[in-house]
Design a protein around this motif. Structure first.
Motif, PDB file in Angstrom:
ATOM      1  N   VAL A   1       7.386  -3.599  14.799  1.00 47.15           N
ATOM      2  CA  VAL A   1       6.857  -2.248  14.857  1.00 47.15           C
ATOM      3  C   VAL A   1       5.344  -2.365  14.999  1.00 47.15           C
ATOM      4  CG1 VAL A   1       6.689  -1.992  12.340  1.00 47.15           C
ATOM      5  CG2 VAL A   1       6.844   0.035  13.788  1.00 47.15           C
ATOM      6  N   GLU A   2       4.790  -1.611  15.949  1.00 49.44           N
ATOM      7  CA  GLU A   2       3.388  -1.803  16.319  1.00 49.44           C
ATOM      8  C   GLU A   2       2.690  -0.456  16.454  1.00 49.44           C
ATOM      9  OE1 GLU A   2       0.866  -3.661  20.097  1.00 49.44           O
ATOM     10  OE2 GLU A   2       2.942  -3.007  20.323  1.00 49.44           O
ATOM     11  N   LEU A   3       1.487  -0.385  15.897  1.00 53.71           N
ATOM     12  CA  LEU A   3       0.642   0.782  16.058  1.00 53.71           C
ATOM     13  C   LEU A   3      -0.114   0.653  17.375  1.00 53.71           C
ATOM     14  CD1 LEU A   3      -0.606   3.381  14.919  1.00 53.71           C
ATOM     15  CD2 LEU A   3      -2.296   1.952  13.745  1.00 53.71           C
ATOM     16  N   ASP A   4       0.170   1.536  18.309  1.00 50.50           N
ATOM     17  CA  ASP A   4      -0.402   1.472  19.657  1.00 50.50           C
ATOM     18  C   ASP A   4      -1.423   2.598  19.808  1.00 50.50           C
ATOM     19  OD1 ASP A   4      -0.990   1.251  22.308  1.00 50.50           O
ATOM     20  OD2 ASP A   4       1.036   1.644  23.049  1.00 50.50           O
ATOM     21  N   THR A   5      -2.669   2.328  19.407  1.00 49.63           N
ATOM     22  CA  THR A   5      -3.691   3.363  19.474  1.00 49.63           C
ATOM     23  C   THR A   5      -4.037   3.726  20.913  1.00 49.63           C
ATOM     24  OG1 THR A   5      -5.463   1.708  19.353  1.00 49.63           O
ATOM     25  CG2 THR A   5      -4.667   2.620  17.275  1.00 49.63           C
ATOM     26  N   GLU A   6      -3.857   2.787  21.834  1.00 51.07           N
ATOM     27  CA  GLU A   6      -4.192   3.033  23.234  1.00 51.07           C
ATOM     28  C   GLU A   6      -3.347   4.162  23.810  1.00 51.07           C
ATOM     29  OE1 GLU A   6      -6.602   2.072  26.503  1.00 51.07           O
ATOM     30  OE2 GLU A   6      -6.595   1.047  24.570  1.00 51.07           O
ATOM     31  N   ASN A   7      -2.073   4.205  23.429  1.00 51.67           N
ATOM     32  CA  ASN A   7      -1.149   5.212  23.970  1.00 51.67           C
ATOM     33  C   ASN A   7      -0.730   6.243  22.935  1.00 51.67           C
ATOM     34  OD1 ASN A   7      -0.774   4.052  26.712  1.00 51.67           O
ATOM     35  ND2 ASN A   7       0.052   2.312  25.551  1.00 51.67           N
ATOM     36  N   ASN A   8      -1.438   6.278  21.802  1.00 46.82           N
ATOM     37  CA  ASN A   8      -1.165   7.286  20.777  1.00 46.82           C
ATOM     38  C   ASN A   8       0.294   7.235  20.337  1.00 46.82           C
ATOM     39  OD1 ASN A   8      -1.973   9.434  19.110  1.00 46.82           O
ATOM     40  ND2 ASN A   8      -1.109  10.926  20.536  1.00 46.82           N
ATOM     41  N   ALA A   9       0.764   6.029  20.043  1.00 52.90           N
ATOM     42  CA  ALA A   9       2.185   5.867  19.774  1.00 52.90           C
ATOM     43  C   ALA A   9       2.432   4.773  18.749  1.00 52.90           C
ATOM     44  CB  ALA A   9       2.934   5.541  21.067  1.00 52.90           C
ATOM     45  N   ILE A  10       3.659   4.766  18.254  1.00 55.84           N
ATOM     46  CA  ILE A  10       4.173   3.676  17.427  1.00 55.84           C
ATOM     47  C   ILE A  10       5.366   3.097  18.175  1.00 55.84           C
ATOM     48  CG2 ILE A  10       5.244   3.049  15.234  1.00 55.84           C
ATOM     49  CD1 ILE A  10       3.765   5.418  13.968  1.00 55.84           C
ATOM     50  N   ASN A  11       5.304   1.809  18.477  1.00 53.36           N
ATOM     51  CA  ASN A  11       6.358   1.159  19.254  1.00 53.36           C
ATOM     52  C   ASN A  11       7.276   0.357  18.329  1.00 53.36           C
ATOM     53  OD1 ASN A  11       5.161   2.099  21.659  1.00 53.36           O
ATOM     54  ND2 ASN A  11       3.806   0.324  21.730  1.00 53.36           N
ATOM     55  N   PHE A  12       8.572   0.571  18.508  1.00 53.52           N
ATOM     56  CA  PHE A  12       9.575  -0.193  17.765  1.00 53.52           C
ATOM     57  C   PHE A  12      10.439  -0.930  18.775  1.00 53.52           C
ATOM     58  CE2 PHE A  12      14.135  -0.116  16.663  1.00 53.52           C
ATOM     59  CZ  PHE A  12      14.126  -1.010  15.605  1.00 53.52           C
ATOM     60  N   SER A  13      10.595  -2.226  18.585  1.00 55.15           N
ATOM     61  CA  SER A  13      11.439  -3.008  19.485  1.00 55.15           C
ATOM     62  C   SER A  13      12.324  -3.935  18.662  1.00 55.15           C
ATOM     63  CB  SER A  13      10.586  -3.820  20.461  1.00 55.15           C
ATOM     64  OG  SER A  13       9.730  -4.721  19.762  1.00 55.15           O
ATOM     65  N   ALA A  14      13.537  -4.170  19.151  1.00 53.89           N
ATOM     66  CA  ALA A  14      14.493  -5.030  18.454  1.00 53.89           C
ATOM     67  C   ALA A  14      15.207  -5.908  19.464  1.00 53.89           C
ATOM     68  CB  ALA A  14      15.496  -4.192  17.665  1.00 53.89           C
ATOM     69  N   ASN A  15      15.439  -7.123  19.049  1.00 51.20           N
ATOM     70  CA  ASN A  15      16.216  -8.069  19.843  1.00 51.20           C
ATOM     71  C   ASN A  15      17.471  -8.407  19.039  1.00 51.20           C
ATOM     72  OD1 ASN A  15      16.109 -10.104  22.255  1.00 51.20           O
ATOM     73  ND2 ASN A  15      16.731 -11.312  20.476  1.00 51.20           N
TER      74      ASN A  15
ATOM     75  N   VAL B   1      21.096  -8.078  23.287  1.00 55.72           N
ATOM     76  CA  VAL B   1      20.758  -6.689  23.611  1.00 55.72           C
ATOM     77  C   VAL B   1      19.333  -6.431  23.127  1.00 55.72           C
ATOM     78  CG1 VAL B   1      21.315  -4.263  23.292  1.00 55.72           C
ATOM     79  CG2 VAL B   1      23.156  -5.960  23.413  1.00 55.72           C
ATOM     80  N   GLN B   2      18.486  -5.967  24.022  1.00 52.80           N
ATOM     81  CA  GLN B   2      17.124  -5.588  23.664  1.00 52.80           C
ATOM     82  C   GLN B   2      16.999  -4.079  23.729  1.00 52.80           C
ATOM     83  OE1 GLN B   2      14.916  -7.879  26.555  1.00 52.80           O
ATOM     84  NE2 GLN B   2      14.640  -9.599  25.143  1.00 52.80           N
ATOM     85  N   TRP B   3      16.459  -3.484  22.679  1.00 51.03           N
ATOM     86  CA  TRP B   3      16.396  -2.026  22.604  1.00 51.03           C
ATOM     87  C   TRP B   3      15.208  -1.635  21.732  1.00 51.03           C
ATOM     88  CZ3 TRP B   3      17.722   0.343  17.742  1.00 51.03           C
ATOM     89  CH2 TRP B   3      18.143  -0.569  16.773  1.00 51.03           C
ATOM     90  N   GLY B   4      14.882  -0.365  21.717  1.00 52.29           N
ATOM     91  CA  GLY B   4      13.762   0.074  20.905  1.00 52.29           C
ATOM     92  C   GLY B   4      13.449   1.540  21.123  1.00 52.29           C
ATOM     93  N   PHE B   5      12.344   1.969  20.515  1.00 53.61           N
ATOM     94  CA  PHE B   5      11.928   3.364  20.594  1.00 53.61           C
ATOM     95  C   PHE B   5      10.418   3.423  20.694  1.00 53.61           C
ATOM     96  CE2 PHE B   5      15.751   3.175  17.993  1.00 53.61           C
ATOM     97  CZ  PHE B   5      16.575   4.077  18.641  1.00 53.61           C
ATOM     98  N   VAL B   6       9.940   4.521  21.242  1.00 51.74           N
ATOM     99  CA  VAL B   6       8.514   4.828  21.247  1.00 51.74           C
ATOM    100  C   VAL B   6       8.341   6.166  20.532  1.00 51.74           C
ATOM    101  CG1 VAL B   6       6.480   5.320  22.640  1.00 51.74           C
ATOM    102  CG2 VAL B   6       8.123   3.575  23.391  1.00 51.74           C
ATOM    103  N   PHE B   7       7.618   6.147  19.428  1.00 50.90           N
ATOM    104  CA  PHE B   7       7.309   7.369  18.675  1.00 50.90           C
ATOM    105  C   PHE B   7       5.913   7.826  19.087  1.00 50.90           C
ATOM    106  CE2 PHE B   7       9.862   4.589  15.932  1.00 50.90           C
ATOM    107  CZ  PHE B   7      10.971   5.390  15.712  1.00 50.90           C
ATOM    108  N   THR B   8       5.809   9.040  19.588  1.00 50.29           N
ATOM    109  CA  THR B   8       4.517   9.571  20.019  1.00 50.29           C
ATOM    110  C   THR B   8       4.142  10.781  19.172  1.00 50.29           C
ATOM    111  OG1 THR B   8       4.985   8.848  22.279  1.00 50.29           O
ATOM    112  CG2 THR B   8       3.195  10.433  21.980  1.00 50.29           C
ATOM    113  N   LEU B   9       2.912  10.791  18.653  1.00 55.00           N
ATOM    114  CA  LEU B   9       2.437  11.938  17.879  1.00 55.00           C
ATOM    115  C   LEU B   9       2.290  13.129  18.815  1.00 55.00           C
ATOM    116  CD1 LEU B   9      -0.358  10.264  15.687  1.00 55.00           C
ATOM    117  CD2 LEU B   9       2.126  10.244  15.391  1.00 55.00           C
ATOM    118  N   THR B  10       2.873  14.264  18.448  1.00 54.20           N
ATOM    119  CA  THR B  10       2.878  15.399  19.369  1.00 54.20           C
ATOM    120  C   THR B  10       2.250  16.656  18.798  1.00 54.20           C
ATOM    121  OG1 THR B  10       5.120  15.993  18.613  1.00 54.20           O
ATOM    122  CG2 THR B  10       4.928  14.590  20.588  1.00 54.20           C
TER     123      THR B  10
END
Length: 647
Positions: free
Chosen positions: A494-508, A536-545
């Motif tokens: 799980v990563e705080l992505d300040t560049e894209n105003n998002a929190i990225n979650f990825s799972a393998n 299976v690789q999957w994940g989500f992008v959480f964006t502050l709205t």
């Protein structure tokens, strides 16, 4: 003003560049050295450096910046006994030629506009959160509030001997910039019409006679200096201090309480405007003393009233716990105040001072405030734009240490539970290729028991903005006829992505299966082996709205890569236990089945609900402000635009 930097003996070698060193908080904003009888300044220390006030400090920045002492004096009062020539020839600046490279020993320099610079330094400077409201926003809110109640714009003060001052006013205003005083501001009363009557004593025929004087106050402005420094607040009665230092209370009513508390106010005749009087303020002691008396009476009435009255209007400050419809996730536990000047050129149609800010500096979880004042790091509001910008009226900035470190990371372990559920689901899909695996209550099959919540804690922090979690298991059976070895593992980031105003979650998600069928054929045993490897690789992008009633809104987008599968077979017998499919057919079948399973899952809805239930963040002030455009700054803090709601 000219700044004189004084370095005590033994500390020589100061350079002009040192003045721009890393700033630090400052406790004292002015130190004036006494002039001697010759009109010059006694400077006992060895080394002195002259520097302009702008370089010394833009208002709101620390003036010491690493030096031991700073003396500020008017430039025309500073005299130097050293010749300005020092053996040199004076040449007009436009005739000078410089052979020194502007790079100054740097191989390459790139000029970047200030608004495009990125800084990972938080403007909070150690505070947990700061609420900033612009001068224009405060004055607009005061105007809206008082315009709704004409009775609140009536002024009346009476002295015991019948002297009175009455008037009709327009809404009061504040001016937040008091040079070199970050804890002070000006509060002004503006009179449309009115008068005050006072008496002077004149001896007539050997007897004192009271002479009445009536002075119109049309167009007058009476200004007050308000001091909200902690050193002043520490000296006011505890019950008054408790009403002012209310963490999480940002309402216009609270500001009125702060600006109009008698213990914190003083009448400022120099800033007051009194058109129409023949003798200016400061030139008629008797009259000026009467004006001061009216002001003192008025302030005493404020202090002694049951409710806190301002201009005859009872102010009741709403309890933050009642005003906010949803309790904040991290309620502030302490507050202090400061003003901060806007730096830069003002755009058209913006009055001087309109973008200066009043700051609520707050801490959470009973932590101690790091400073008494913060330096200028950025403009807490931004100029009007089209469409309106997110910080046009003010903003709330919440520290990364609060939102990310203390709140989100601890609660985001539900994502690791989801990764385990997905791993279990993929295992079922591989082990049961001819069944439909889509139930929510799918039994756990990877180990003897489902891992407890205590096993979901993040296993490592790769960086301050990244968290990772790994889980794996191996099961096997030594059954003489059907032995197997099964391995399952998942990796989560799980990563705080300040560049894209998002929190990225990825799972393998990865499963590996080796299944055997052993057939005894006479004296020999035939072994059929089937190995399946699936990822299976999957994940989500959480964006502050958005922010609704203080609650942070987040959009969720899923990312899913088609499963990578491989199947190999080794057949030592002809009994046909894996006889129907080739390696490629088995792999294609496994992939198709996994695609079918994944297609039936509503991952976005599942994670959105989980996020709301486990990680719904609520800001303080939801009942006071309209909040919009939440975003991360480069330091990882959460920034939310603010405008006042009408009380």
């Amino acid at each position: 003003m000219l700044g004189v930097v004084v370095v005590p003996e033994g500390k020589q070698g100061a350079k002009g560049a040192d003045l721009e060193a890393t700033p630090r908080p400052i406790e004292c904003w002015r130190r004036i050295e006494k002039q001697n009888d010759k009109g010059t300044v006694d400077l006992a220390p060895v080394c002195t450096i002259a520097h302009t006030r702008h370089a010394l400090q833009s208002y709101g920045m620390s003036s010491l910046q690493g030096f031991h002492q700073v003396v500020a004096m008017p430039q025309d009062q500073v005299k130097f006994t050293m010749s300005p020539l020092q053996g040199a020839v004076v040449v007009p600046q436009d005739q000078l030629k410089c052979t020194m490279s502007p790079f100054q020993y740097v191989d390459q320099a790139v000029a970047v506009p200030q608004d495009q610079l990125k800084s990972t330094v938080s403007p909070l400077q150690g505070f947990d959160q700061v609420v900033a409201v612009s001068q224009d926003q405060i004055n607009a809110s005061l105007d809206a509030r008082f315009s709704l109640d004409p009775s609140s714009l009536k002024f009346s003060a009476t002295i015991d001997d019948g002297e009175t001052m009455t008037g009709i006013m327009t809404p009061p205003t504040v001016n937040l910039l008091v040079q070199y005083e970050p804890f002070q501001c000006f509060f002004s009363l503006h009179f449309v019409s009115g008068s005050f009557t006072y008496y002077t004593i004149k001896v007539v025929g050997g007897k004192p006679v009271a002479i009445p004087h009536t002075v119109p106050i049309d167009g007058w402005t009476l200004a007050f200096t308000v001091n909200l420094g902690l050193n002043v607040l520490d000296n006011v009665p505890p019950e008054i201090k408790a009403k002012i230092l209310v963490p999480g209370s940002y309402s216009v009513s609270q500001l009125l309480m702060d600006f109009t508390t008698a213990d914190l106010m003083s009448f400022d005749p120099e800033l007051s405007k009194t058109p129409g009087i023949e003798v200016p303020l400061g030139k008629d002691p008797e009259r000026d003393d009467k004006i001061g008396s009216f002001i003192r009476i008025y302030l005493e009435q404020l202090e002694l009233s049951t409710d806190h009255n301002i201009l005859g209007y009872a102010v009741t400050v709403p309890d933050p716990s009642v005003a906010n419809p949803i309790a904040p996730s991290f309620p502030p536990t302490s507050v202090q105040f400061q003003t901060m000047a806007y730096q830069g050129d003002l755009p058209k149609k913006v009055l001087p001072g309109g973008l200066d800010c009043f700051l609520f500096l707050e801490m959470t979880q009973n932590r101690t405030a790091p400073h008494t004042v913060i330096d200028w790091e950025w403009n807490w509001v931004q100029p009007p734009s089209s469409p309106p910008g997110p910080r046009e009226g003010g903003c709330m900035v919440l520290a990364k240490s609060v939102f990310w470190d203390a709140f989100f990371v601890g609660r985001a372990t539900f994502l690791n539970r989801m990764a385990l559920d997905m791993l279990n689901r993929v295992g079922w899909a591989i082990d049961n290729q001819y069944s439909t695996i889509g139930d929510d209550d799918l039994p756990w099959s990877l180990t003897d028991s489902d891992p407890p919540d205590s096993a979901l804690a993040w296993t490592s922090a790769a960086t301050s903005t990244t968290q990772t979690w790994d889980w794996n298991c191996t099961t096997s059976s030594d059954d003489p006829f059907r032995p197997y070895t099964h391995k399952s593992d998942t990796q989560v980031t799980v990563e705080l992505d300040t560049e894209n105003n998002a929190i990225n979650f990825s799972a393998n998600t990865h499963v590996w299966r080796e299944n055997h069928i052993i057939i005894e054929a006479g004296s020999q045993a035939e072994d059929d082996v089937c190995t399946i490897d699936a990822t299976v690789q999957w994940g989500f992008v959480f964006t502050l709205t958005s922010v609704a009633k203080g609650a942070l809104g987040v959009s969720v987008a899923a990312s899913y890569s088609p499963p990578k599968t491989s199947v190999t077979m080794k057949k030592d017998s002809n009994y046909g236990h894996f006889e129907v499919q080739s390696d490629s057919e088995l792999s294609a079948n496994a992939k198709a089945h996994l695609d079918c399973v994944m297609g039936k899952l509503d991952l976005v809805d599942d994670v959105a609900n989980a996020f709301k239930n486990h990680s719904q963040f609520v800001f303080p002030g939801g009942g006071t402000f309209f909040m919009k455009d939440p975003a991360f700054n480069d330091a990882g803090d959460v920034v939310v635009g603010l405008t006042y709601q009408q009380e």
